[in-house]
Design a protein around this motif. Structure first.
Motif, short mmCIF file in Angstrom:
data_model
loop_
_atom_site.label_atom_id
_atom_site.label_comp_id
_atom_site.label_asym_id
_atom_site.label_seq_id
_atom_site.Cartn_x
_atom_site.Cartn_y
_atom_site.Cartn_z
N GLN A 80 0.83 -1.20 0.00
CA GLN A 80 0.00 0.00 0.00
C GLN A 80 0.86 1.26 0.00
OE1 GLN A 80 -2.61 0.27 3.35
NE2 GLN A 80 -3.76 1.99 2.53
N GLN A 81 1.93 1.25 0.80
CA GLN A 81 2.82 2.41 0.82
C GLN A 81 3.50 2.61 -0.54
OE1 GLN A 81 5.49 1.84 4.17
NE2 GLN A 81 4.25 3.21 5.43
N ARG A 82 3.96 1.50 -1.13
CA ARG A 82 4.62 1.60 -2.43
C ARG A 82 3.64 2.09 -3.49
NH1 ARG A 82 7.04 -3.46 -5.94
NH2 ARG A 82 7.67 -2.24 -7.76
N TYR A 83 2.42 1.57 -3.45
CA TYR A 83 1.42 1.98 -4.44
C TYR A 83 1.10 3.46 -4.30
CZ TYR A 83 -2.99 2.16 -6.99
OH TYR A 83 -3.99 2.50 -7.85
N GLN A 84 0.92 3.94 -3.07
CA GLN A 84 0.63 5.35 -2.86
C GLN A 84 1.79 6.22 -3.34
OE1 GLN A 84 -0.27 5.63 1.31
NE2 GLN A 84 -2.38 4.96 1.06
N LYS A 85 3.02 5.76 -3.08
CA LYS A 85 4.18 6.53 -3.52
C LYS A 85 4.24 6.59 -5.04
CE LYS A 85 9.15 6.89 -2.74
NZ LYS A 85 10.34 6.27 -2.08
N GLU A 86 3.96 5.47 -5.70
CA GLU A 86 3.97 5.45 -7.17
C GLU A 86 2.88 6.35 -7.73
OE1 GLU A 86 3.58 1.47 -8.45
OE2 GLU A 86 5.63 0.88 -7.89
N VAL A 87 1.69 6.30 -7.16
CA VAL A 87 0.59 7.12 -7.66
C VAL A 87 0.94 8.60 -7.56
CG1 VAL A 87 -1.79 7.83 -7.21
CG2 VAL A 87 -1.19 5.41 -7.23
N LEU A 88 1.51 9.01 -6.42
CA LEU A 88 1.87 10.41 -6.26
C LEU A 88 2.99 10.81 -7.21
CD1 LEU A 88 1.79 10.76 -2.36
CD2 LEU A 88 0.18 11.72 -4.01
N ALA A 89 4.05 9.97 -7.29
CA ALA A 89 5.21 10.33 -8.11
C ALA A 89 4.84 10.43 -9.59
CB ALA A 89 6.32 9.30 -7.91
N PHE A 90 4.20 9.39 -10.12
CA PHE A 90 3.88 9.39 -11.55
C PHE A 90 2.72 10.33 -11.87
CE2 PHE A 90 5.54 4.85 -11.14
CZ PHE A 90 6.84 5.27 -11.32
N GLY A 91 1.86 10.60 -10.88
CA GLY A 91 0.82 11.60 -11.09
C GLY A 91 1.42 13.00 -11.24
N TRP A 92 2.41 13.31 -10.41
CA TRP A 92 3.11 14.60 -10.53
C TRP A 92 3.79 14.72 -11.89
CZ3 TRP A 92 5.72 14.07 -5.08
CH2 TRP A 92 4.78 14.42 -4.10
N MET A 93 4.45 13.65 -12.31
CA MET A 93 5.17 13.70 -13.58
C MET A 93 4.20 13.88 -14.74
SD MET A 93 7.96 11.04 -15.17
CE MET A 93 6.74 9.74 -15.39
N ARG A 94 3.09 13.16 -14.72
CA ARG A 94 2.10 13.31 -15.79
C ARG A 94 1.56 14.73 -15.86
NH1 ARG A 94 0.38 7.88 -14.36
NH2 ARG A 94 0.75 6.48 -16.13
N ASP A 95 1.18 15.29 -14.71
CA ASP A 95 0.65 16.66 -14.71
C ASP A 95 1.68 17.64 -15.24
OD1 ASP A 95 -1.75 15.83 -13.69
OD2 ASP A 95 -1.23 16.25 -11.60
N SER A 96 2.93 17.47 -14.85
CA SER A 96 3.96 18.40 -15.28
C SER A 96 4.23 18.30 -16.78
CB SER A 96 5.25 18.15 -14.50
OG SER A 96 6.30 18.95 -14.96
#
Length: 226
Positions: A80-96
Motif C-alpha cells: 500500500q505504501q509503495r502503491y501510494q508513492k507510485e501514484v503520487l510520483a507518476f501523477g506529478w510527472m504526468r501533470d507536469s
C-alpha cells in the motif's frame, strides 16, 4: 469407626487380643481403600502427558497463525505504501509533462533526450499553482538503482522515485513517427504527441505514458515573417 461381626472362628470365641488385631487390620484396609479411591479421582501420568502435548500443539498452531497474519499485514502495508508513492510520483510527472507549452523561442523550447526532458509547464510542483515554470525531469543512476529527479526553475533536484535494477529511459513519438530516444521535431518548438517513460527490469517493468494536452504547435505571430 470400624465395625466387624464377632462371629466365632473355628467354633471358638476369639480372645480379646485377637479381636483387637482383627479390628485393626480391617480398619487399616478400609483406610487404605478410601485413600486409594481418593487418589483415583486425580489425573494419571499418561493423562497429564496427553494434556501437555495437546497444549503444545495448540500453542504452536496459534503462534504460526499469528506469525502468518503479521507477515500478511506487513506485506499488504508495504504494498500500500509503495502503491501510494507510485501514484503520487507518476501523477506529478504526468501533470507536469502533459501541461508543457510549445514555443519556438530558444529559451522556452522543449528538449527531449533518453535520460532527461525539459520544457515550460503550467503545472508546477513547488511554485504557485498555475504559474509557468521551467520543469526538468531526469534519470540518474546510483549504484544498482535509477532515480527519477525533478528540478524546477533551475533549483535543487528533488528525488521523486527510485527504480531498483532497471534500465529506465524516456521515449518520444510524433503523430506520424515511431518511438525514438531523442525528440527531433520537423519544425523547432513542436512538442511530441506522446512521451513514455520506459522501465525495463526483473523487479519492475512498465511503460508510463503521457500525452501533451496544451497546444503542441508554437503560436506564430508577425515577428516570424520579419
Amino acid at each position: 469407626m470400624c465395625w466387624f461381626p464377632t462371629a466365632a472362628i473355628g467354633g471358638s470365641e476369639p480372645t480379646r487380643p485377637e479381636l483387637l488385631a482383627i479390628k485393626k487390620t480391617k480398619c487399616l484396609y478400609r483406610h487404605n481403600h478410601r485413600m486409594y479411591r481418593q487418589l483415583q479421582k486425580g489425573f494419571t501420568l499418561l493423562e497429564v502427558l496427553v494434556v501437555i502435548i495437546l497444549t503444545g500443539l495448540i500453542s504452536t498452531l496459534l503462534l504460526q497463525a499469528i506469525g502468518f497474519s503479521l507477515a500478511t499485514y506487513e506485506r499488504s502495508h508495504n504494498f500500500q505504501q509503495r502503491y501510494q508513492k507510485e501514484v503520487l510520483a507518476f501523477g506529478w510527472m504526468r501533470d507536469s509533462v502533459e501541461n508543457m507549452m510549445a514555443s519556438d523561442e530558444p529559451a522556452f523550447v522543449f528538449e527531449g533526450h533518453s535520460n532527461e526532458l525539459k520544457g515550460f509547464s503550467l503545472a508546477p510542483m513547488l511554485s504557485v499553482s498555475g504559474s509557468i515554470v521551467n520543469a526538468r525531469w531526469s534519470l540518474q543512476t546510483r549504484g544498482d538503482r535509477q532515480n527519477l529527479l525533478y528540478e524546477e526553475n533551475g533549483g535543487r533536484p528533488m528525488l521523486v522515485y527510485s527504480f531498483a535494477n532497471t534500465g529506465a529511459r524516456f521515449k518520444y513519438r510524433g503523430i506520424n513517427t515511431a518511438w525514438r530516444d531523442q525528440w527531433l521535431p520537423e519544425q523547432p518548438g513542436i512538442l511530441p504527441w506522446r512521451i513514455k517513460l520506459e522501465v525495463d527490469g526483473a523487479a519492475d517493468e512498465r511503460d508510463i505514458l503521457m500525452a501533451t494536452k496544451v497546444r503542441r504547435m508554437p503560436r506564430w505571430d508577425y515577428r516570424t515573417f520579419l
